[in-house]
Write an enzyme that holds these catalytic residues in place. Structure first.
Site, PDB file in Angstrom:
ATOM      1  CB  ALA A  24     -39.157   5.316  98.959  1.00  0.00           C
ATOM      2  N   GLY A  26     -37.134   9.630  96.008  1.00  0.00           N
ATOM      3  CA  GLY A  26     -37.231   9.682  94.554  1.00  0.00           C
ATOM      4  C   GLY A  26     -36.697  10.974  93.990  1.00  0.00           C
ATOM      5  N   GLY A  29     -39.172  13.905  95.899  1.00  0.00           N
ATOM      6  CA  GLY A  29     -39.372  13.973  97.334  1.00  0.00           C
ATOM      7  C   GLY A  29     -38.951  12.713  98.047  1.00  0.00           C
ATOM      8  CE  LYS A  46     -42.964  12.107  95.923  1.00  0.00           C
ATOM      9  NZ  LYS A  46     -43.330  11.601  94.580  1.00  0.00           N
ATOM     10  CG  ASP A 138     -41.348   7.895  85.600  1.00  0.00           C
ATOM     11  OD1 ASP A 138     -40.599   7.288  84.792  1.00  0.00           O
ATOM     12  OD2 ASP A 138     -40.979   8.240  86.735  1.00  0.00           O
TER      13      ASP A 138
END
Length: 619
Positions: A24, A26, A29, A46, A138
């Site tokens: 992933a 974002g 990071g 991460k 968030d």
């Protein structure tokens, strides 16, 4: 294989991690899947992205790691370790083997039982975070993982610290870019959009958005557009719980996550279903009594909410069968012609219907054909006036345009039909002003800027109390980049109290600083999704000035498409802006489509519009 992945592998290998792949990426990071050799287990790591390796970003990244390290909760992602490798900050967390709610929603809504479990776990996670003095800021579907036995909240990169019960702040708040509102706008509470402080109740609003979307498969703002079926897909006992969580003002929402979670989770129990049945039965009985006592006045009250929405019915026809096609085509064409006026929305027999309380009035009438002409009479169903005209069968479309203009002129004299979208107090009242205002509305819808500016100006000069004429002229002047006429602005601002509230919000926002003005336009667009000018003004501001406060120009595409959806795809200014947006984005196919739709609105005649379109065509 990317050099970035190779660099990460080389940096983390001495730390005891074998990096397998990227999973992933974002806003702050990149997350990699790795195997921790010492414990022979899969972990997620991460690591801050190279292009974001600044002092502010590193401070925020470390703050996220510290925040997560303070939790030990099954519904919040846990952190195992953190450090620095080859100058790059990183932290190690549990590897979540599942999918996000966002991924799951691509296949449609979740079953109600799964939504109950999802909501319970999300609110439990927020309760733990708030108890530890952390507001997430968030909460959204992509930050919530669905595992086989639970849901897990992730990504605390935008979290902020708040005073705990002891009255202290456990750590300083992460740094943010000046003027930037932390969070994802589609899942922000109203106060966050306006740039105010986020609180635990802001997280609860965002959680309610996620729960609503899990039940229905659509976003809350999309659901509100449908009005009469906004709660379709949400179980009856849950609706009142979510309604309170989605209140516009924080003080009207649930006071904390535990208060929200209790009624939500227990809504599954039979006693709550029985209570809902009794309440619904009582409501039906009460509603029947109210309608019996007040009848049409109740319907009128509902009908007055929102802009003028008109349903055009099929015409009763008398004449040769060979001419019936004209009578059948006129209502569809008439609805399209009425929708060209910015403050009207009309649907005909060719369009999908709204719910029974969502149109202002119904237009009906009859058509009598004979030879080469057809007589059409149209007006409000059950009303006292009709617009009648003889039109040529060969030129019936031009005749329909004339009938639409006459109908709109009649609407200007009937505040019952147009208020509050166009209150009589702000409209033109003398014939010349009415005609030039009508001309301005058509020219504006065709993106004929110079001519529209002139028409609105002539309408304002002919009727100095036409406050909306002054406002429209000022708005077009701003889009043309003309110097603001302070005397003109003073005229309509002195009479701002005569405008409906959505208009007042737009007018007052003009005097605000750029960032606050954009947030206010966005709040208006979300608060009144049916208010056409609110949608268009927000889209226009996002396109022209959004990039100055950190937005991408492509973010204006969605609100412009919402404008076109409301205007039946026939609104020149939206197509003009979309053409420029797609050109800037390098999408030639979309740009050409937008240009073709812009050309279809009509030829340009004034010098300003010719220059604008020529520049767009060249680009």
């Amino acid at each position: 294989m990317s050099s970035w992945l190779e660099r990460v592998r080389a940096a983390l290998a001495p730390k005891g991690f074998d990096v397998e792949r990227e999973v992933a990426s974002g806003g702050m990071g990149t997350v990699f899947l790795a195997r921790q050799r010492a414990l022979d287990r899969l972990v997620a790591i991460k690591i801050i992205r190279p292009e974001l390796h600044t002092a502010v970003a590193v401070e925020r990244f470390r703050s996220e790691a510290t925040t997560l390290a303070g939790f030990s909760h099954k519904n919040i992602v846990s952190i195992h370790d953190h450090g620095e490798a080859d100058g790059m900050p990183y932290y190690v967390m549990e590897y979540l083997q599942g999918e996000t709610v966002a991924d799951r929603l691509r296949r449609g809504p979740l079953p109600p039982a799964e939504v109950l479990a999802l909501g319970r776990d999300l609110l439990t996670a927020l309760e733990a975070a708030h108890t530890h003095g952390v507001v997430h800021r968030d909460v959204k579907p992509s930050n919530l993982f669905l595992l086989s036995d639970r849901a897990v909240l992730t990504d605390f990169g935008l979290a902020k610290r708040i005073p705990t019960d002891a009255g202290t702040v456990s750590d300083r708040e992460p740094l943010t870019v000046p003027g930037q509102v932390p969070g994802t706008r589609l899942y922000m509470a109203p106060e966050q959009i306006l740039g105010l402080e986020a609180t635990p109740r802001s997280d609860l609003y965002s959680a309610a958005l996620v729960i609503y979307e899990a039940y229905t498969g659509r976003h809350w703002f999309e659901g509100r557009r449908r009005r009469w079926r906004v709660w379709r897909g949400v179980p009856g006992p849950v609706r009142s719980v979510l309604q309170r969580a989605l209140a516009e003002h924080p003080e009207d929402r649930w006071p904390d996550a535990a208060s929200f979670r209790g009624p939500f989770w227990h809504s599954r129990e039979r006693k709550y279903r029985r209570r809902a049945v009794w309440m619904a039965t009582g409501g039906l009985i009460t509603g029947a009594v109210v309608v019996g006592l007040w009848g049409q006045s109740i319907v009128d009250w509902f009908a007055r909410r929102g802009p003028a929405r008109i349903q055009v019915e099929r015409l009763a026809f008398a004449g040769p069968a060979a001419e019936r096609w004209v009578a059948d085509s006129i209502p569809c064409s008439l609805a399209a012609a009425l929708s060209r006026y910015p403050d009207l929305a009309a649907r005909g027999p060719c369009d999908a219907r709204w719910g029974p309380l969502q149109w202002k009035t119904v237009f009906a009438g009859h058509a009598d054909a004979g030879g080469d002409t057809i007589r059409v009479a149209v007006g409000p169903q059950g009303g006292t006036w009709r617009v009648a005209a003889w039109i040529s069968v060969a030129a019936w479309r031009e005749g329909v345009a004339s009938i639409a203009a006459a109908l709109f002129d009649s609407l200007l004299g009937s505040s019952r039909l147009l208020e509050p979208s166009l209150p009589r107090a702000v409209l033109p009242k003398v014939p010349l002003a009415k005609q030039r205002f009508l001309d301005g509305e058509h020219l504006f819808a065709q993106a004929l800027w110079g001519e529209a500016f002139a028409a609105y100006g002539e309408a304002a000069a002919a009727d100095t109390t036409c406050w909306i004429c002054h406002w429209r002229r000022a708005e077009v002047g701003r889009w043309l980049g003309l110097a603001e006429d302070t005397a003109d602005v003073a005229r309509y601002t002195r009479s701002i109290g005569l405008f409906p509230v959505p208009y007042q919000r737009l007018i007052t926002a003009e005097a605000q600083p750029l960032g606050r003005r954009l947030r206010e336009f966005e709040a208006v667009a979300h608060r009144w999704p049916e208010f056409f000018f609110g949608q268009f003004r927000f889209a226009d501001e996002m396109f022209h000035r959004g990039p100055l406060v950190g937005h991408e120009r492509r973010e204006s595409v969605t609100p412009f498409n919402a404008v076109l959806s409301e205007r039946r795809g026939d609104f020149g200014p939206a197509w003009e802006h979309l053409a420029m947006a797609w050109i800037a984005d390098g999408d030639s196919a979309e740009a050409e489509h937008a240009l073709a739709r812009l050309r279809a609105t009509g030829p340009s005649r004034d010098a300003v519009t010719v220059q604008i379109r020529a520049l767009v065509e060249v680009a």
